[in-house]
Enzyme design. Structure first.
Site, PDB file in Angstrom:
ATOM      1  N   LYS A  14       0.849  -1.205   0.000  1.00 21.70           N
ATOM      2  CA  LYS A  14       0.000   0.000   0.000  1.00 21.70           C
ATOM      3  C   LYS A  14       0.880   1.249   0.000  1.00 21.70           C
ATOM      4  CE  LYS A  14       0.693   1.788   4.277  1.00 21.70           C
ATOM      5  NZ  LYS A  14       1.492   2.934   4.496  1.00 21.70           N
ATOM      6  N   ASP A 149      -3.129  -0.800   9.416  1.00 18.62           N
ATOM      7  CA  ASP A 149      -3.386  -0.855   7.969  1.00 18.62           C
ATOM      8  C   ASP A 149      -3.642  -2.266   7.449  1.00 18.62           C
ATOM      9  OD1 ASP A 149      -0.743  -1.443   8.355  1.00 18.62           O
ATOM     10  OD2 ASP A 149       0.011   0.372   7.392  1.00 18.62           O
TER      11      ASP A 149
HETATM   12  O1  C5P Z   1      -0.976  -0.206  14.077  1.00 19.19           O
HETATM   13  P1  C5P Z   1       0.438  -0.584  13.900  1.00 19.19           P
HETATM   14  O2  C5P Z   1       0.847  -1.727  14.810  1.00 19.19           O
HETATM   15  O3  C5P Z   1       0.835  -0.841  12.489  1.00 19.19           O
HETATM   16  O4  C5P Z   1       1.284   0.675  14.379  1.00 19.19           O
HETATM   17  C1  C5P Z   1       2.659   0.623  14.640  1.00 19.19           C
HETATM   18  C2  C5P Z   1       3.033   1.802  15.511  1.00 19.19           C
HETATM   19  O5  C5P Z   1       2.883   3.024  14.790  1.00 19.19           O
HETATM   20  C3  C5P Z   1       2.166   1.971  16.735  1.00 19.19           C
HETATM   21  O6  C5P Z   1       2.666   1.246  17.824  1.00 19.19           O
HETATM   22  C4  C5P Z   1       2.231   3.460  16.990  1.00 19.19           C
HETATM   23  O7  C5P Z   1       3.422   3.790  17.678  1.00 19.19           O
HETATM   24  C5  C5P Z   1       2.341   4.047  15.607  1.00 19.19           C
HETATM   25  N1  C5P Z   1       1.030   4.478  15.067  1.00 19.19           N
HETATM   26  C6  C5P Z   1       0.454   5.649  15.545  1.00 19.19           C
HETATM   27  N2  C5P Z   1      -0.748   6.049  15.046  1.00 19.19           N
HETATM   28  C7  C5P Z   1      -1.383   5.343  14.092  1.00 19.19           C
HETATM   29  C8  C5P Z   1      -0.796   4.176  13.571  1.00 19.19           C
HETATM   30  C9  C5P Z   1       0.406   3.768  14.090  1.00 19.19           C
HETATM   31  O8  C5P Z   1       1.016   6.310  16.426  1.00 19.19           O
HETATM   32  N3  C5P Z   1      -2.534   5.796  13.613  1.00 19.19           N
END
Ligand code: C5P
Length: 309
Positions: A14, A149
């Site tokens: 993506k 995502d």
């Molecule tokens: O959701 P995901 O595990 O992919 O996110 C990885 C990290 O990115 C999270 O632990 C967070 O620190 C950051 N993040 C964030 N806000 C989001 C998505 C991700 O702060 N909307």
């Protein structure tokens, strides 16, 4: 002896055509208003039943990626393993395990959802392997627990992402878009880029993010030139702060008359919107010969999300 059963799923990378980031929430995440697009750079996950109930993973790197094995966890920390564990726990009546063999083409920690894509493919493959019969919207529901995502990686196409990115809704869009990606030698941690975003914005009032109207209008019209002008990423400064050399990559691509340029997601992949395949080749040659990045990849978007093959 019953034959070993195996199912494969393919999943695209993506990009974020726009990535609006709001102030850090109490749970540590940031509210997003983003427009996702899937592009034709795919990972594949082959899921094979294991009789001892174990859930395992192996990773094979395609192309020019010189990724260290250590960059992708090979145990329970692997997001594809977590995806399989989640589905098995939810299903309740599955007593076999699965070996997930991942063939990676999507850059690791490149801002293109490589890990999330593998989780999405693992869910689609395990759903079939274990005969769970979950509909796509049910898979998307579970996917949100794994990462922000992952639901979009299941859905694919072009979609708006709200919440922390996990709430996806379709966008009326037409046209196909040609992209060139400059892939960096070393990845960036998404969490670290968001933390840098917080540091750079300390003491500033940050508004709730919105999807830019000009970007939606460009997609609706299928107008690549207008789309190029509308590309935007609030994490760009943070990624550039951690990797100042990305500015050179951006400048080089921009000198090739591209329609638009942007850091992909949390970076460090840099993406260029180009007119057509011929233009893509020109930009790819310019980037490769200047040696500003580890690899250059051309792709087309949008493409469908995670699918059985
Ligand atoms: O959701 P995901 O595990 O992919 O996110 C990885 C990290 O990115 C999270 O632990 C967070 O620190 C950051 N993040 C964030 N806000 C989001 C998505 C991700 O702060 N909307």
């Amino acid at each position: 002896m019953t034959p070993v059963r195996s199912v494969s799923a393919s999943v695209p990378a993506k990009i974020n055509l726009s990535l609006g980031v709001g102030p850090r929430r109490d749970d540590g995440y940031h509210p997003l208003a983003t427009v996702y697009q899937s592009v034709s750079l795919h990972d594949e996950v082959r899921a094979t039943e294991t009789s001892d109930g174990s859930i395992e993973v192996s990773v094979h790197f395609e192309g020019d990626q010189e990724t260290e094995r250590g960059d992708v966890p090979l145990g329970p920390a692997n997001i594809a393993v977590r995806a399989a564990e989640l589905l098995r726990a939810e299903a309740g009546n599955v007593d076999t395990g699965v070996h997930l063999a991942i063939r990676k083409s999507i850059p690791v920690a490149g801002g293109m959802a490589g890990g999330s894509a593998d989780a999405a493919a693992a869910m689609v493959a395990c759903n079939e392997l274990w005969g769970l019969g979950l509909a796509r919207d049910e898979l998307e529901h579970y996917a949100a627990e794994l990462g922000s995502d992952v639901p979009f990686c299941i859905r694919g196409g072009i979609a708006v992402g709200a919440g922390r990115g996990e709430q996806v809704s379709p966008v009326l869009a037409q046209g196909h878009y040609h992209w060139v990606f400059a892939i960096a030698e070393e990845g960036l941690s998404t969490a670290e880029v968001f933390a840098e975003y917080d540091r750079l914005n300390e003491g500033r009032a940050i508004a709730q993010p919105e999807v830019p109207a000009d970007l939606i209008a460009a997609l609706r019209a299928g107008d690549a030139t207008a789309l190029g002008r509308a590309l935007t990423n609030d994490l760009s400064d943070a990624a550039l702060s951690l990797r100042p050399e990305l500015a050179t990559t951006l400048e080089l691509g921009e000198s090739c008359d591209v329609l638009g340029s942007l850091i992909s997601g949390s970076g460090p992949t840099v993406m260029f919107l180009v007119r057509d395949e011929e233009h893509a080749l020109d930009v790819a040659v310019a980037l490769s010969s200047a040696r500003v990045c580890a690899d250059v990849v051309q792709a087309l978007g949008p493409v469908p999300g995670a699918r059985l093959v």
